[in-house]
Design an enzyme around this catalytic site. Structure first.
Site, mmCIF file in Angstrom:
data_model
loop_
_atom_site.group_PDB
_atom_site.id
_atom_site.type_symbol
_atom_site.label_atom_id
_atom_site.label_comp_id
_atom_site.label_asym_id
_atom_site.label_seq_id
_atom_site.Cartn_x
_atom_site.Cartn_y
_atom_site.Cartn_z
ATOM 1 N N ASP A 27 -0.471 -5.923 -2.229
ATOM 2 C CA ASP A 27 -1.664 -6.635 -1.782
ATOM 3 C C ASP A 27 -2.871 -6.251 -2.643
ATOM 4 O OD1 ASP A 27 -3.155 -8.345 -0.241
ATOM 5 O OD2 ASP A 27 -3.466 -6.926 1.389
ATOM 6 N N ARG A 40 -7.851 -15.487 -10.035
ATOM 7 C CA ARG A 40 -6.790 -14.887 -9.218
ATOM 8 C C ARG A 40 -5.492 -14.744 -10.011
ATOM 9 N NH1 ARG A 40 -7.352 -14.554 -3.741
ATOM 10 N NH2 ARG A 40 -5.092 -14.744 -3.469
ATOM 11 N N HIS A 44 -2.635 -11.593 -10.557
ATOM 12 C CA HIS A 44 -1.177 -11.663 -10.416
ATOM 13 C C HIS A 44 -0.491 -11.197 -11.702
ATOM 14 C CE1 HIS A 44 -1.647 -13.500 -6.574
ATOM 15 N NE2 HIS A 44 -2.094 -14.654 -7.030
ATOM 16 N N LEU A 138 19.486 1.500 -9.889
ATOM 17 C CA LEU A 138 18.434 1.075 -8.956
ATOM 18 C C LEU A 138 18.617 -0.397 -8.653
ATOM 19 C CD1 LEU A 138 15.581 1.574 -7.566
ATOM 20 C CD2 LEU A 138 14.589 0.790 -9.713
#
Length: 257
Positions: A27, A40, A44, A138
């Site tokens: 977030d 924005r 990201h 992983l």
């Protein structure tokens, strides 16, 4: 005289007791971009670098599963321009990182209603899952077009269908069986959930699986979250006593036996 190197939080981690599965609510991308006077989409993009850092950190800390909340079902309500930019970014990031994932033995798996993803995004994801399928160090789980409420409803529908078709009976249904109908059926429940960006909520993420998960909240925006932040969260986790409904005395007695 050269100054002594500051100790990393990695040095404080007991790798024999590292969380097996760390889930992350990423977030703060948009707020990070706003603080830096950027769009924005720039937030990201920078967030992708944080994903790379965390995957490397998880491997260093002996974490076996990392699940990142990349795109929720609620995110489909965002402006089309932002959704399209996110989908293009996902395709770019997946293809750019495939070779590194293979090299580092990282297996990629997706959970969520991926049928809603644009075809190019879905195909890139499926290809990445295929070429990384042999990774055994992983597992990186991408929660895409995911929400717990969707997942639980979806699982319930499948369960009802199997009861009607005689594959199982009502008496067979318990928590263990129900978990096998979730998209996370082959993934252990998260030991630790990290949320960046300062918010204190779960946002419809792994609600069933997080019944006994430890939570770690930080004000750090996701694009600023790097290896040391991840290690610090694990150090904090290792200071806690996980009782799973038992008393401290019971836990201590079990350790001695």
């Amino acid at each position: 005289m050269e100054e002594s190197k500051q100790m990393s939080f990695l040095d404080k981690i007991d790798k024999s007791k590292s969380p097996e599965h760390v889930a992350i609510i990423m977030d703060g991308n948009g707020r990070w971009a706003k603080v830096h006077g950027l769009e924005r989409a720039d937030g990201h993009r920078e967030g992708i670098n944080s994903v790379k850092s965390v995957v490397e950190a998880a491997s260093n800390a002996n974490v076996k599963f990392v699940t990142i909340y990349a795109f929720s079902t609620e995110n489909w309500c965002r402006p089309d321009e932002e959704i399209n930019a996110l989908m293009d970014l996902m395709v770019f990031a997946i293809r750019q990182e495939e070779d590194n994932l293979i090299k580092n033995n990282v297996r990629v798996k997706s959970i969520g209603d991926t049928n809603r993803l644009p075809e190019k995004t879905r195909l890139a994801l499926e290809e990445c899952e295929e070429v990384t399928s042999k990774g055994n160090k992983l597992m990186l789980v991408l929660a895409l077009s995911y929400s717990s409420k969707w997942e639980i409803v979806h699982a319930t529908k499948q369960l009802i269908r199997d009861v009607r078709n005689g594959k199982i009976s009502e008496d067979d249904i318990n928590e263990t069986l129900f978990s096998q109908y979730l998209t996370t059926k082959d993934i252990p429940d998260p030991d630790l959930m990290i949320r960046t960006g300062g918010e204190l909520r779960m946002s419809n993420f792994l609600l069933w699986q997080a019944a006994y998960t430890e939570f770690y909240f930080t004000d750090t925006f996701w694009p600023d979250f790097r290896e040391e932040n991840f290690y610090e969260a694990i150090v904090d986790y290792q200071r806690r006593e996980r009782r799973f409904g038992k008393t401290s005395e019971q836990i201590e007695s079990e350790k001695k036996s």
